[in-house]
Design a protein around this motif. Sequence first.
Motif, PDB file in Angstrom:
ATOM      1  N   LYS A  22      17.117  -6.678   7.381  1.00 15.31           N
ATOM      2  CA  LYS A  22      18.012  -7.054   6.279  1.00 15.31           C
ATOM      3  C   LYS A  22      18.337  -8.538   6.257  1.00 15.31           C
ATOM      4  O   LYS A  22      18.437  -9.142   5.203  1.00 15.31           O
ATOM      5  CB  LYS A  22      19.329  -6.292   6.403  1.00 15.31           C
ATOM      6  CG  LYS A  22      19.208  -4.812   6.219  1.00 15.31           C
ATOM      7  CD  LYS A  22      20.558  -4.191   6.528  1.00 15.31           C
ATOM      8  CE  LYS A  22      20.480  -2.685   6.585  1.00 15.31           C
ATOM      9  NZ  LYS A  22      21.742  -2.146   7.105  1.00 15.31           N
ATOM     10  N   LEU A  23      18.570  -9.112   7.437  1.00 18.36           N
ATOM     11  CA  LEU A  23      19.095 -10.478   7.487  1.00 18.36           C
ATOM     12  C   LEU A  23      18.096 -11.478   8.060  1.00 18.36           C
ATOM     13  O   LEU A  23      18.343 -12.679   8.026  1.00 18.36           O
ATOM     14  CB  LEU A  23      20.368 -10.531   8.353  1.00 18.36           C
ATOM     15  CG  LEU A  23      21.511  -9.588   7.963  1.00 18.36           C
ATOM     16  CD1 LEU A  23      22.655  -9.735   8.953  1.00 18.36           C
ATOM     17  CD2 LEU A  23      22.002  -9.888   6.559  1.00 18.36           C
ATOM     18  N   GLY A  24      17.019 -11.000   8.614  1.00 14.83           N
ATOM     19  CA  GLY A  24      16.086 -11.918   9.255  1.00 14.83           C
ATOM     20  C   GLY A  24      16.629 -12.493  10.551  1.00 14.83           C
ATOM     21  O   GLY A  24      16.128 -13.499  11.050  1.00 14.83           O
ATOM     22  N   VAL A  25      17.649 -11.846  11.104  1.00 16.65           N
ATOM     23  CA  VAL A  25      18.229 -12.322  12.359  1.00 16.65           C
ATOM     24  C   VAL A  25      17.323 -11.912  13.517  1.00 16.65           C
ATOM     25  O   VAL A  25      16.833 -10.783  13.553  1.00 16.65           O
ATOM     26  CB  VAL A  25      19.639 -11.720  12.571  1.00 16.65           C
ATOM     27  CG1 VAL A  25      20.143 -11.995  13.969  1.00 16.65           C
ATOM     28  CG2 VAL A  25      20.593 -12.280  11.531  1.00 16.65           C
ATOM     29  N   GLU A  26      17.066 -12.829  14.424  1.00 14.10           N
ATOM     30  CA  GLU A  26      16.235 -12.503  15.580  1.00 14.10           C
ATOM     31  C   GLU A  26      17.119 -12.186  16.770  1.00 14.10           C
ATOM     32  O   GLU A  26      17.582 -13.068  17.468  1.00 14.10           O
ATOM     33  CB  GLU A  26      15.292 -13.673  15.901  1.00 14.10           C
ATOM     34  CG  GLU A  26      14.228 -13.841  14.838  1.00 14.10           C
ATOM     35  CD  GLU A  26      13.388 -15.080  15.045  1.00 14.10           C
ATOM     36  OE1 GLU A  26      13.364 -15.614  16.172  1.00 14.10           O
ATOM     37  OE2 GLU A  26      12.781 -15.529  14.065  1.00 14.10           O
ATOM     38  N   MET A  27      17.355 -10.914  16.973  1.00 11.95           N
ATOM     39  CA  MET A  27      18.191 -10.501  18.091  1.00 11.95           C
ATOM     40  C   MET A  27      17.304  -9.948  19.200  1.00 11.95           C
ATOM     41  O   MET A  27      16.397  -9.159  18.942  1.00 11.95           O
ATOM     42  CB  MET A  27      19.186  -9.436  17.628  1.00 11.95           C
ATOM     43  CG  MET A  27      20.158  -9.004  18.694  1.00 11.95           C
ATOM     44  SD  MET A  27      19.623  -7.531  19.545  1.00 11.95           S
ATOM     45  CE  MET A  27      20.551  -6.277  18.653  1.00 11.95           C
ATOM     46  N   THR A  28      17.541 -10.400  20.417  1.00 11.14           N
ATOM     47  CA  THR A  28      16.793  -9.898  21.556  1.00 11.14           C
ATOM     48  C   THR A  28      17.687  -8.967  22.358  1.00 11.14           C
ATOM     49  O   THR A  28      18.672  -9.407  22.934  1.00 11.14           O
ATOM     50  CB  THR A  28      16.356 -11.050  22.473  1.00 11.14           C
ATOM     51  OG1 THR A  28      15.846 -12.081  21.655  1.00 11.14           O
ATOM     52  CG2 THR A  28      15.330 -10.592  23.464  1.00 11.14           C
ATOM     53  N   PRO A  29      17.378  -7.668  22.398  1.00 16.69           N
ATOM     54  CA  PRO A  29      18.172  -6.779  23.239  1.00 16.69           C
ATOM     55  C   PRO A  29      17.806  -7.012  24.703  1.00 16.69           C
ATOM     56  O   PRO A  29      16.631  -7.151  25.026  1.00 16.69           O
ATOM     57  CB  PRO A  29      17.738  -5.377  22.797  1.00 16.69           C
ATOM     58  CG  PRO A  29      16.763  -5.551  21.693  1.00 16.69           C
ATOM     59  CD  PRO A  29      16.287  -6.960  21.713  1.00 16.69           C
ATOM     60  N   GLN A  30      18.798  -7.117  25.545  1.00 14.48           N
ATOM     61  CA  GLN A  30      18.541  -7.323  26.980  1.00 14.48           C
ATOM     62  C   GLN A  30      19.141  -6.186  27.773  1.00 14.48           C
ATOM     63  O   GLN A  30      20.351  -6.016  27.793  1.00 14.48           O
ATOM     64  CB  GLN A  30      19.162  -8.650  27.436  1.00 14.48           C
ATOM     65  CG  GLN A  30      18.519  -9.843  26.764  1.00 14.48           C
ATOM     66  CD  GLN A  30      19.080 -11.142  27.277  1.00 14.48           C
ATOM     67  OE1 GLN A  30      20.276 -11.252  27.536  1.00 14.48           O
ATOM     68  NE2 GLN A  30      18.233 -12.139  27.404  1.00 14.48           N
ATOM     69  N   ASN A  31      18.257  -5.464  28.399  1.00 17.36           N
ATOM     70  CA  ASN A  31      18.666  -4.291  29.158  1.00 17.36           C
ATOM     71  C   ASN A  31      18.988  -4.699  30.591  1.00 17.36           C
ATOM     72  O   ASN A  31      18.143  -5.246  31.286  1.00 17.36           O
ATOM     73  CB  ASN A  31      17.493  -3.312  29.116  1.00 17.36           C
ATOM     74  CG  ASN A  31      17.797  -1.997  29.750  1.00 17.36           C
ATOM     75  OD1 ASN A  31      18.802  -1.833  30.433  1.00 17.36           O
ATOM     76  ND2 ASN A  31      16.929  -1.032  29.537  1.00 17.36           N
ATOM     77  N   PHE A  32      20.209  -4.469  31.019  1.00 15.10           N
ATOM     78  CA  PHE A  32      20.569  -4.755  32.408  1.00 15.10           C
ATOM     79  C   PHE A  32      21.070  -3.497  33.075  1.00 15.10           C
ATOM     80  O   PHE A  32      21.680  -2.649  32.433  1.00 15.10           O
ATOM     81  CB  PHE A  32      21.658  -5.819  32.479  1.00 15.10           C
ATOM     82  CG  PHE A  32      21.190  -7.192  32.094  1.00 15.10           C
ATOM     83  CD1 PHE A  32      20.364  -7.912  32.933  1.00 15.10           C
ATOM     84  CD2 PHE A  32      21.572  -7.747  30.890  1.00 15.10           C
ATOM     85  CE1 PHE A  32      19.926  -9.171  32.583  1.00 15.10           C
ATOM     86  CE2 PHE A  32      21.135  -9.013  30.531  1.00 15.10           C
ATOM     87  CZ  PHE A  32      20.314  -9.732  31.378  1.00 15.10           C
ATOM     88  N   GLU A  33      20.833  -3.440  34.344  1.00 19.26           N
ATOM     89  CA  GLU A  33      21.370  -2.350  35.130  1.00 19.26           C
ATOM     90  C   GLU A  33      22.908  -2.488  35.090  1.00 19.26           C
ATOM     91  O   GLU A  33      23.447  -3.580  34.949  1.00 19.26           O
ATOM     92  CB  GLU A  33      20.775  -2.512  36.537  1.00 19.26           C
ATOM     93  CG  GLU A  33      21.211  -1.580  37.560  1.00 19.26           C
ATOM     94  CD  GLU A  33      21.746  -2.336  38.741  1.00 19.26           C
ATOM     95  OE1 GLU A  33      22.698  -1.842  39.345  1.00 19.26           O
ATOM     96  OE2 GLU A  33      21.242  -3.431  39.014  1.00 19.26           O
ATOM     97  N   TRP A  34      23.586  -1.348  35.195  1.00 14.01           N
ATOM     98  CA  TRP A  34      25.016  -1.275  34.924  1.00 14.01           C
ATOM     99  C   TRP A  34      25.856  -2.336  35.630  1.00 14.01           C
ATOM    100  O   TRP A  34      26.663  -3.043  35.029  1.00 14.01           O
ATOM    101  CB  TRP A  34      25.490   0.133  35.304  1.00 14.01           C
ATOM    102  CG  TRP A  34      26.944   0.353  35.148  1.00 14.01           C
ATOM    103  CD1 TRP A  34      27.671   0.177  34.005  1.00 14.01           C
ATOM    104  CD2 TRP A  34      27.854   0.812  36.152  1.00 14.01           C
ATOM    105  NE1 TRP A  34      28.976   0.496  34.256  1.00 14.01           N
ATOM    106  CE2 TRP A  34      29.113   0.893  35.552  1.00 14.01           C
ATOM    107  CE3 TRP A  34      27.710   1.165  37.490  1.00 14.01           C
ATOM    108  CZ2 TRP A  34      30.236   1.306  36.264  1.00 14.01           C
ATOM    109  CZ3 TRP A  34      28.827   1.583  38.186  1.00 14.01           C
ATOM    110  CH2 TRP A  34      30.073   1.645  37.577  1.00 14.01           C
ATOM    111  N   LYS A  35      25.664  -2.486  36.941  1.00 12.21           N
ATOM    112  CA  LYS A  35      26.487  -3.436  37.694  1.00 12.21           C
ATOM    113  C   LYS A  35      26.238  -4.868  37.238  1.00 12.21           C
ATOM    114  O   LYS A  35      27.144  -5.693  37.215  1.00 12.21           O
ATOM    115  CB  LYS A  35      26.181  -3.336  39.188  1.00 12.21           C
ATOM    116  CG  LYS A  35      26.688  -2.067  39.829  1.00 12.21           C
ATOM    117  CD  LYS A  35      28.164  -2.153  40.143  1.00 12.21           C
ATOM    118  CE  LYS A  35      28.622  -0.872  40.827  1.00 12.21           C
ATOM    119  NZ  LYS A  35      30.066  -0.859  41.051  1.00 12.21           N
ATOM    120  N   VAL A  36      24.985  -5.161  36.899  1.00 12.08           N
ATOM    121  CA  VAL A  36      24.655  -6.514  36.471  1.00 12.08           C
ATOM    122  C   VAL A  36      25.273  -6.772  35.100  1.00 12.08           C
ATOM    123  O   VAL A  36      25.839  -7.835  34.840  1.00 12.08           O
ATOM    124  CB  VAL A  36      23.131  -6.701  36.403  1.00 12.08           C
ATOM    125  CG1 VAL A  36      22.791  -8.112  36.005  1.00 12.08           C
ATOM    126  CG2 VAL A  36      22.514  -6.353  37.735  1.00 12.08           C
TER     127      VAL A  36
END
Lengths: 538, 307, 308
Positions: A409-423
């Motif tokens: 919709k917006l052309g926004v470049e979002m990078t999802p970053q998966n981290f382990e819970w404690k981090v």
Amino acid sequence: MKQRLLLSTILSATLAIPAVAANVPEGTALAENQAYNYWMLDAIKSLDPQIVSSVEDSDAVRSLVEGLYNEDGDGNLVPGVALSHDISEDLTTYTFHLRPEAKWSNGDPVTAGDFVYAWRRLADPATASEYAWYMELMQVVNGAEITAGEKKPEELGVTAIDDHTLEVKILAPLPYFPKMLTHTSVFPVNQKVVEQFGADWTKPGNFVGNGAYTLKDHIVGEKIVMEKSDSYWDAAHTVMSPVTGLTINDENAALTRYEAGELDRTTVPAGQYPRLKEEFPDEATSTPYSCSYTYIFNLAEGKGNEALKDVRVREALSYALDRDIVVNNILQGGQKPAYSWTHWAMNGFTMPDIDYSHWTQAERDEKAKALLAEAGFGPENPLKITLNYNTSEAHQKIAVAVQQMWKQKLGVEMTPQNFEWKVHTDKMNAGDFEMARYAWCADYNEASTFLDLWASYSGNNDAKYSNAEYDALLKDAKTAADPGPDYTKAEEILAKDMAIIPIYHYAKVDMIKPDLKGLPQNNVQQTWYAKDLYRVAQ
Amino acid sequence: MFSYIIKRLVVAIPTLLVLMVLSFLLMHAAPGGPFTYEKKLPPEVLANLNAKYGLDQPLWRQMVSYVWGIIAHFDFGPSFVYKDRDVNEIIAQGFPVTLHYGSIAFVVAVVSGVLLGVIAAIRQNTWIDYIAVGISIGAQVLPNFVMAPILVLVFALWLGWLPAGGWEGGELSHVILPVIALATSYMASIARITRSSMLEVLTSNHVRTARAKGLPEHKVILRHALKPSLIPVISYLGPAFVAMITGSVVVDMYFSTGGIGKAFVDSALNRDYAVMMGITLLVGFLTIIFNLLVDILYAWIDPKIRY
Amino acid sequence: MVLSAIDMGALAERLAMDEVKGRSPWTDARIRFMRNKAAVAGMFLLIIVSAFAFFGEMFAVSTYDYIDFSRSGDVLHLGRPSLASGNYFGLDDQGRDLFARTAQGTRISIIVGLVGASISVIVGTLYGAVSGYVGGRTDQIMMRIVDILLAIPFMFVIILLLVMFGRSLSMLFLGIGLLSWLSMARIVRGQTLTLKNREFIQAAQAAGVRGFTIILRHIVPNLLGIVAVYATLLVPEMILTESFISFLGLGVQAPLTSLGDLISQGAKNMRYGTIWQLLFPLAFFMVTMFAFFFVGDGLRDALDPKDR
């Protein structure tokens, strides 16, 4: 409004409520088999009321130990060890009248002294309870100072007037104080037993409780087995026994075991509710659960992403986040889309009227594009952001869906970053993020448990949101006769500043065997007591 | 030989020490601690917890008192997450479970794997060989997290023969599915290694000589071919056994057996330092023992190897 | 010491072998490999799978991360594999084209497998051969180092690596590769120990050939058979390891995926009617594995000097 009424009753004089145990309607034929097997996501970490730290722990402890009050199926207070209480004129001294017939499973009577011991133990630095702050939250006199090591546990504002009268002094009037007493960390423990066995007192064989059940067996990571206690004051009305909690880390495996008949209650994996509801209409249930899911922005100065400090950018992102897709396409379990923070079902809370919640998604998208362009972002200069989330299938699904929404919709470049819970948590605490997934569950059934979080002085405010007007409203709410309007106003400020993107309000989505009765229907904290359950003959 | 074993065992102590220091440092370098929660603990509560568990001490001090606890009382410290248990109890509870289904799975994997491999090798390029190879590859390409739910689906849900999970003190019906799920891929590896090594041995000169002497084929295989062809298999067994112990996490998760595999991954994710260390040391100890056993077996099988 | 008849025979054969130097042994190996039908078929499959992995996405109806929100709510009914919609493999449970995702996932898995196996083969073979050949104290120390490293539960190391340096493909390669050379080293050492007492090595030593040259010229080539087999066991094992990490939720960064990740997702949803989400990735997974196994066996037969 129900809450207000209840509180005014409490304030008027003495609380006297009818006792509720397994409330089996007359003429119900009970099943021969009254064993109950329920699902636990994780292993029980501790059965010591003052050490308890997880949902699995407190579910079990509520069956093994009984506090001053219990909750009924609607979240209202019902007598536990306390029959009633009086409040002083200045609303800061509570006197509880304890049930004389209450007994520990070793035959000792339950006395006010047991509560004094347990409460001091909770605050005592030597216990190192993770819930020591609960004493402070309850505003018990000297609670905070004792935990900080400045005063002795004996100075806690709680006294045993006699064996069956307990007096508690709090710092300031706190309308929801009695409601906080259903938390397991203020449950009593038997001093003799704790001192005799030390940390081993919670082991099967040593454990002494005053609840409706006794501890038969506990194998960490596998199961806990509890059996009906004959010394419980209301043993005559306890029907279910034995009660077994099974740890199954995989939700899909748990569902399989439910279908194989090894469990009577289990959770429904995300996205499976519609199918199960169709197949098993009597078994699939969805009830509100007092937790809220959100994406927070890092608003701290000099940290995070500067673009996100622009309220127009935050609004654009929020508008373009299609909550209906999250709720209807991903979770599919009766969760509600959220445009404000506090869970909609909280006792006494009136939802604020948030403008954009009434718009159609197309209108929101339109507005979002305009706002983003106004803020100087477009195809030539796309907004680039990162979103941190912790490892979990559902979080991941939502994050990648949101990434696509913003991209499409917006052309926004979002990078999802998966981290382990404690981090993930560590990064949030350290302010090392641009956007982050966050969720909060109510500690008690009142809106302030949600709203206090975003006060500038709150220790959990990782967004570092700060608005003086917001803070003032919350402070005012603490002493207001009716804090409701304050809460609603605070929500409106939060929405105007778009400090966070509320996404959805939780629901507890479960499979429950149809012959199982007595589970709470309207308790948003999903507090349940095994003693209230029973199975009907089919 | 005896003095060799003693020597190896003596060397084990510094090995374990190095392992301990290494894992201790790695662990403390990881972000987050045992008391890092989404609902942040107030500083005074955190301070009390750190004081109670000694986390406020400098690292070297923590390490010294940890080592001292082990030497003096064989105490591996408290669990920071399971607060009314200590590491010894957690291991004493989980390890026998893992060892129980793990060693059964191990025996099953070795016996069936070697059998399959030998049969395939002596019938090379016949349909028996193809079937054996097919089975072993098939078993190997099915990851156990696919295998486990399929087993549960078939045997628990459709046929209703076996329970879908739980341990119940190691009752036989609760052991079968975990053993199958754990053993198959190792069985497949062993079968393939045995087959290829057996083929090699069968073309070697001493087997040819044995055949030339007119020994019947089964005697050739049992007396002359089997032993040398097991060398690569044996190399594989040490690490395989240890991998089965730590790799049992899938089994623990699907069948809720309450074994050490899951406890291990949990402790790493929860930063339950002492439990993590305890299990690491246990696995390290097992590795050393198994490597030693492997070396002894080497010497037994191939008398030319001397230590 | 009296040499046994068998050893004499072996020595004779070796000597005879050394006299024939018409063709390079590698040419021989290639010819033998090409004669092996299963191996050639495996090779062929590998080429097809690789082509799919690296170019398949060009033929997909959408990119691997594009979510079709209009259908993502009811994948069970709207996301079936179909030629008409262009979703040949159907949709995944998020509403993404599974064909594109399988191609992309296969690519990641193959890369992880190859890179991991190469690191482990090169490092492990050299390390194990040196340790076994040199023997004595060096062997002791080198093997103790391996023991120590092996005794560190590798999942923890990978978790720590992914945690401390963030999730990235290179970290995954490094983690998987660096950890898997250990068992390779042990196997090679075990083989070297038996080779070391062979006459042709002793002959080379007597002739004054330098140790490292002996390792490269005489030991490593003789290990090729077992190394090739083990390496082809390793590639799928790497892929499996990656899938295990994906299963724990620590795999490649979403929306990127790998075969392991796809299978793990598919297995979770297996009972919910969307079986294609398991079958397509699993099929590619199995074909890739089979292909590697056949190629490995072919390599073994082709390279094994004892077959000459």
